[in-house]
Write a protein that holds these residues in place. Structure first.
Motif, PDB file in Angstrom:
ATOM      1  N   HIS A 217      36.305 -12.711  22.566  1.00 49.79           N
ATOM      2  CA  HIS A 217      36.734 -13.041  21.204  1.00 49.79           C
ATOM      3  C   HIS A 217      36.512 -14.536  20.952  1.00 49.79           C
ATOM      4  O   HIS A 217      36.912 -15.379  21.747  1.00 49.79           O
ATOM      5  CB  HIS A 217      38.211 -12.706  21.023  1.00 49.79           C
ATOM      6  CG  HIS A 217      38.771 -13.125  19.695  1.00 49.79           C
ATOM      7  ND1 HIS A 217      38.421 -12.505  18.510  1.00 49.79           N
ATOM      8  CD2 HIS A 217      39.645 -14.125  19.372  1.00 49.79           C
ATOM      9  CE1 HIS A 217      39.056 -13.093  17.520  1.00 49.79           C
ATOM     10  NE2 HIS A 217      39.808 -14.074  18.015  1.00 49.79           N
ATOM     11  N   ASN A 218      35.856 -14.872  19.844  1.00 56.45           N
ATOM     12  CA  ASN A 218      35.569 -16.258  19.472  1.00 56.45           C
ATOM     13  C   ASN A 218      34.979 -17.032  20.653  1.00 56.45           C
ATOM     14  O   ASN A 218      35.546 -18.024  21.129  1.00 56.45           O
ATOM     15  CB  ASN A 218      36.845 -16.948  18.979  1.00 56.45           C
ATOM     16  CG  ASN A 218      36.555 -18.283  18.304  1.00 56.45           C
ATOM     17  OD1 ASN A 218      35.396 -18.651  18.081  1.00 56.45           O
ATOM     18  ND2 ASN A 218      37.614 -19.027  17.992  1.00 56.45           N
ATOM     19  N   PRO A 219      33.814 -16.605  21.174  1.00 52.60           N
ATOM     20  CA  PRO A 219      33.269 -17.190  22.405  1.00 52.60           C
ATOM     21  C   PRO A 219      32.916 -18.673  22.303  1.00 52.60           C
ATOM     22  O   PRO A 219      32.992 -19.395  23.296  1.00 52.60           O
ATOM     23  CB  PRO A 219      32.015 -16.346  22.665  1.00 52.60           C
ATOM     24  CG  PRO A 219      31.640 -15.784  21.330  1.00 52.60           C
ATOM     25  CD  PRO A 219      32.938 -15.552  20.620  1.00 52.60           C
ATOM     26  N   GLU A 220      32.530 -19.140  21.104  1.00 51.71           N
ATOM     27  CA  GLU A 220      32.183 -20.562  20.961  1.00 51.71           C
ATOM     28  C   GLU A 220      33.361 -21.463  21.337  1.00 51.71           C
ATOM     29  O   GLU A 220      33.178 -22.555  21.877  1.00 51.71           O
ATOM     30  CB  GLU A 220      31.747 -20.878  19.525  1.00 51.71           C
ATOM     31  CG  GLU A 220      30.426 -20.255  19.114  1.00 51.71           C
ATOM     32  CD  GLU A 220      30.596 -18.824  18.615  1.00 51.71           C
ATOM     33  OE1 GLU A 220      31.751 -18.304  18.644  1.00 51.71           O
ATOM     34  OE2 GLU A 220      29.600 -18.212  18.210  1.00 51.71           O
ATOM     35  N   LYS A 221      34.563 -20.992  21.073  1.00 49.55           N
ATOM     36  CA  LYS A 221      35.765 -21.752  21.395  1.00 49.55           C
ATOM     37  C   LYS A 221      36.355 -21.358  22.739  1.00 49.55           C
ATOM     38  O   LYS A 221      36.684 -22.214  23.572  1.00 49.55           O
ATOM     39  CB  LYS A 221      36.810 -21.545  20.288  1.00 49.55           C
ATOM     40  CG  LYS A 221      38.135 -22.260  20.550  1.00 49.55           C
ATOM     41  CD  LYS A 221      39.123 -21.962  19.430  1.00 49.55           C
ATOM     42  CE  LYS A 221      40.469 -22.633  19.700  1.00 49.55           C
ATOM     43  NZ  LYS A 221      41.459 -22.328  18.627  1.00 49.55           N
ATOM     44  N   ASN A 222      36.476 -20.060  22.974  1.00 47.29           N
ATOM     45  CA  ASN A 222      37.211 -19.586  24.145  1.00 47.29           C
ATOM     46  C   ASN A 222      36.445 -19.684  25.457  1.00 47.29           C
ATOM     47  O   ASN A 222      37.045 -19.912  26.510  1.00 47.29           O
ATOM     48  CB  ASN A 222      37.658 -18.135  23.934  1.00 47.29           C
ATOM     49  CG  ASN A 222      38.842 -18.036  22.998  1.00 47.29           C
ATOM     50  OD1 ASN A 222      39.646 -18.953  22.894  1.00 47.29           O
ATOM     51  ND2 ASN A 222      38.949 -16.921  22.284  1.00 47.29           N
ATOM     52  N   MET A 223      35.114 -19.521  25.410  1.00 48.39           N
ATOM     53  CA  MET A 223      34.381 -19.553  26.672  1.00 48.39           C
ATOM     54  C   MET A 223      34.416 -20.935  27.341  1.00 48.39           C
ATOM     55  O   MET A 223      34.731 -21.029  28.538  1.00 48.39           O
ATOM     56  CB  MET A 223      32.937 -19.095  26.475  1.00 48.39           C
ATOM     57  CG  MET A 223      32.200 -19.030  27.807  1.00 48.39           C
ATOM     58  SD  MET A 223      30.498 -18.527  27.651  1.00 48.39           S
ATOM     59  CE  MET A 223      29.941 -18.888  29.323  1.00 48.39           C
ATOM     60  N   PRO A 224      34.099 -22.043  26.626  1.00 44.12           N
ATOM     61  CA  PRO A 224      34.191 -23.355  27.287  1.00 44.12           C
ATOM     62  C   PRO A 224      35.601 -23.661  27.786  1.00 44.12           C
ATOM     63  O   PRO A 224      35.774 -24.158  28.909  1.00 44.12           O
ATOM     64  CB  PRO A 224      33.776 -24.338  26.180  1.00 44.12           C
ATOM     65  CG  PRO A 224      32.942 -23.525  25.254  1.00 44.12           C
ATOM     66  CD  PRO A 224      33.556 -22.159  25.264  1.00 44.12           C
ATOM     67  N   ARG A 225      36.601 -23.345  26.993  1.00 46.70           N
ATOM     68  CA  ARG A 225      37.985 -23.603  27.410  1.00 46.70           C
ATOM     69  C   ARG A 225      38.350 -22.783  28.645  1.00 46.70           C
ATOM     70  O   ARG A 225      38.983 -23.283  29.581  1.00 46.70           O
ATOM     71  CB  ARG A 225      38.952 -23.245  26.274  1.00 46.70           C
ATOM     72  CG  ARG A 225      38.916 -24.191  25.085  1.00 46.70           C
ATOM     73  CD  ARG A 225      39.753 -23.644  23.931  1.00 46.70           C
ATOM     74  NE  ARG A 225      41.119 -23.380  24.359  1.00 46.70           N
ATOM     75  CZ  ARG A 225      41.883 -22.414  23.883  1.00 46.70           C
ATOM     76  NH1 ARG A 225      41.401 -21.569  22.968  1.00 46.70           N
ATOM     77  NH2 ARG A 225      43.127 -22.267  24.299  1.00 46.70           N
ATOM     78  N   ALA A 226      37.950 -21.524  28.652  1.00 44.80           N
ATOM     79  CA  ALA A 226      38.310 -20.643  29.762  1.00 44.80           C
ATOM     80  C   ALA A 226      37.616 -21.056  31.055  1.00 44.80           C
ATOM     81  O   ALA A 226      38.238 -21.087  32.126  1.00 44.80           O
ATOM     82  CB  ALA A 226      37.962 -19.195  29.410  1.00 44.80           C
ATOM     83  N   THR A 227      36.329 -21.369  30.992  1.00 40.97           N
ATOM     84  CA  THR A 227      35.587 -21.693  32.219  1.00 40.97           C
ATOM     85  C   THR A 227      36.054 -23.012  32.830  1.00 40.97           C
ATOM     86  O   THR A 227      36.316 -23.090  34.033  1.00 40.97           O
ATOM     87  CB  THR A 227      34.072 -21.759  31.958  1.00 40.97           C
ATOM     88  OG1 THR A 227      33.822 -22.623  30.830  1.00 40.97           O
ATOM     89  CG2 THR A 227      33.493 -20.403  31.661  1.00 40.97           C
ATOM     90  N   ILE A 228      36.173 -24.054  32.021  1.00 39.36           N
ATOM     91  CA  ILE A 228      36.568 -25.366  32.544  1.00 39.36           C
ATOM     92  C   ILE A 228      37.985 -25.325  33.106  1.00 39.36           C
ATOM     93  O   ILE A 228      38.252 -25.789  34.229  1.00 39.36           O
ATOM     94  CB  ILE A 228      36.470 -26.441  31.441  1.00 39.36           C
ATOM     95  CG1 ILE A 228      35.025 -26.604  30.961  1.00 39.36           C
ATOM     96  CG2 ILE A 228      37.013 -27.773  31.963  1.00 39.36           C
ATOM     97  CD1 ILE A 228      34.057 -27.093  32.007  1.00 39.36           C
ATOM     98  N   SER A 229      38.917 -24.760  32.349  1.00 38.13           N
ATOM     99  CA  SER A 229      40.313 -24.720  32.811  1.00 38.13           C
ATOM    100  C   SER A 229      40.467 -23.816  34.031  1.00 38.13           C
ATOM    101  O   SER A 229      41.295 -24.083  34.910  1.00 38.13           O
ATOM    102  CB  SER A 229      41.238 -24.267  31.682  1.00 38.13           C
ATOM    103  OG  SER A 229      40.906 -22.951  31.237  1.00 38.13           O
ATOM    104  N   ALA A 230      39.670 -22.771  34.121  1.00 37.13           N
ATOM    105  CA  ALA A 230      39.738 -21.872  35.272  1.00 37.13           C
ATOM    106  C   ALA A 230      39.307 -22.588  36.550  1.00 37.13           C
ATOM    107  O   ALA A 230      39.951 -22.458  37.602  1.00 37.13           O
ATOM    108  CB  ALA A 230      38.878 -20.638  35.041  1.00 37.13           C
ATOM    109  N   VAL A 231      38.220 -23.358  36.491  1.00 38.86           N
ATOM    110  CA  VAL A 231      37.753 -24.083  37.674  1.00 38.86           C
ATOM    111  C   VAL A 231      38.798 -25.105  38.130  1.00 38.86           C
ATOM    112  O   VAL A 231      39.088 -25.232  39.326  1.00 38.86           O
ATOM    113  CB  VAL A 231      36.410 -24.784  37.402  1.00 38.86           C
ATOM    114  CG1 VAL A 231      36.022 -25.680  38.581  1.00 38.86           C
ATOM    115  CG2 VAL A 231      35.306 -23.757  37.163  1.00 38.86           C
ATOM    116  N   ILE A 232      39.387 -25.833  37.186  1.00 40.93           N
ATOM    117  CA  ILE A 232      40.410 -26.826  37.535  1.00 40.93           C
ATOM    118  C   ILE A 232      41.619 -26.151  38.180  1.00 40.93           C
ATOM    119  O   ILE A 232      42.140 -26.610  39.206  1.00 40.93           O
ATOM    120  CB  ILE A 232      40.845 -27.609  36.279  1.00 40.93           C
ATOM    121  CG1 ILE A 232      39.676 -28.471  35.766  1.00 40.93           C
ATOM    122  CG2 ILE A 232      42.054 -28.492  36.582  1.00 40.93           C
ATOM    123  CD1 ILE A 232      39.936 -29.132  34.426  1.00 40.93           C
TER     124      ILE A 232
END
Length: 425
Positions: A217-232
């Protein structure tokens, strides 16, 4: 096929589901599978190995996110290369990546079987049966549709994080610096660099979201947030658990019992209760990783098959819009490897494949002039150095699997153009 895709996209993954998918793909093949392996390589500097590998993964996550948003399409490195007019390399890399994901599923299943079987201790046959069983069950879950897979991922990820962080805290409360080198030979700090290269598979899961772009859902916003925060988040979990488990049982035990290292730590902390809790966390962790990898790799295979770089039959969907033949192929191959492979060999092979892929994606992000492009170049350099160190380490430690992997890679690179032409007939 359009109707099938409409079915599949009717249920979109929220930020929570996307984040959980990325975390599940990392931790399942991470701390449970590689803690003993990394301490054996880097000793008291194992924590630094996780930091180094994590920083490279963080930069790579940035590159994946920027390129996914730029092209607005599922497919990850395969799509990035095709859009850069490197179709031959895209097809070859996709085949190699699929092998890498099959290897990771086999690692997760191998780990699941050994952790659960350790509680019962009824024979060497049980881990293999459990490995086959968990692959079969999660393949069935995946075949039911997107909503079922994402719901399972959220539950398992939060369950394992709660138990892992509790175990880490219990160990950290007993901090003793001397414990870091107890009964093992102290290592030089630079062994952490070699260690980071050999366990890079522990961070590979974040890029699975690149194959799920159309399902977010809303990948332009959610994908960068999800990937970066997940790695951290995963990097912090790895650090806490590494220190906590070492304080509980010592590094020598973690190395000697690498297949079930955290079960030993849990048992030391809370007796039978700790053993049961860690076993549950291991089941959640490896299960969520298998689920996430099956879910995303099947979509990669579907995408590649739709472009005629794999047999068209692999893009066929069931009534839930799931590429069922792709799921069954991945599950079958992973089950076979989980039975015949060893943990260290599977981890090493998968790490090399993902390091090579991340190197290519970071270079593409630099060439495409994404934001912070020079950071992407640094990530590519880090991946290149890690590949050289990992190859050197594997050559001296276990050359046969390395030679097989290199030979297989060369066959793919040279044979792929001819096979793709035959598929397209």
């Amino acid at each position: 096929m359009a109707a099938g895709k409409n079915k599949r996209r009717a249920g979109k993954m929220s930020f929570n589901a996307s984040w959980s998918m990325a975390v599940g793909g990392m931790i399942g093949g991470g701390i449970f599978s590689v803690l003993g392996v990394i301490i054996d390589t880097a000793g008291q500097w194992a924590w630094l190995s996780f930091v180094i590998a994590g920083v490279i993964a963080l930069i790579s996550a940035h590159s994946y996110s920027r390129l996914s948003v730029k092209y607005k399409e599922s497919g990850g490195a395969y799509v990035f290369l095709r859009e850069s007019n490197k179709k031959g390399l895209a097809a070859s890399l996709s085949w190699l990546l699929i092998l890498g994901y099959i290897l990771t599923v086999s690692v997760y299943a191998f780990t699941f079987g050994h952790y659960i079987a350790y509680v019962f201790n009824v024979g060497a046959w049980l881990p293999k049966v459990l490995a086959l069983g968990v692959i079969a069950f999660l393949s069935w879950i995946n075949l039911q549709g997107v909503e079922q897979s994402s719901r399972l991922e959220i539950i398992t990820v939060w369950g394992k994080l709660f138990i892992l962080l509790g175990l880490a805290l219990f160990g950290l409360l007993q901090w003793d610096t001397a414990r870091l080198t107890e009964n093992i030979e102290p290592r030089s700090w630079h062994t952490a660099i070699v260690g980071a290269a050999t366990i890079f598979m522990a961070y590979e899961g974040f890029q699975l979201l690149a194959y799920d772009y159309d399902d977010i859902h809303n990948p332009e916003k959610n994908m960068p947030r999800a990937t970066i925060s997940a790695v951290i988040a995963v990097m912090l979990v790895y650090l806490l658990v590494t220190f906590g488990a070492t304080m509980l049982v010592g590094p020598a035990t973690l190395v000697a019992k690498k297949e079930v290292a955290l079960s030993i730590a849990g048992q030391q902390a809370l007796g039978l209760t700790g053993l049961v809790l860690v076993t549950i966390a291991a089941g959640f962790s490896t299960g969520s990783a298998i689920n996430a990898t099956l879910f995303s790799t099947a979509r990669l295979m579907e995408h590649v098959a739709a472009k005629h770089d794999l047999p068209k039959s692999l893009s066929k969907q069931n009534h839930s819009g799931i590429p069922y033949l792709a799921i069954l192929f991945i599950a079958g191959m992973a089950a076979l490897l989980a039975i015949v492979g060893s943990l260290a060999t599977l981890v090493d092979a998968a790490s090399l494949i993902f390091l090579a892929t991340f190197l290519i994606v970071n270079l593409l992000a630099f060439l495409q002039k994404v934001k912070y492009r020079f950071l992407c170049l640094a990530g590519a350099a880090g991946c290149g150095l890690a590949i050289l160190l990992d190859v050197r380490e594997q050559f001296y430690r276990s050359p046969i699997p390395l030679i097989i992997l290199i030979s297989f890679t060369m066959v793919i690179l040279f044979a792929q153009p001819y096979i793709s032409k035959w598929i397209k007939r």
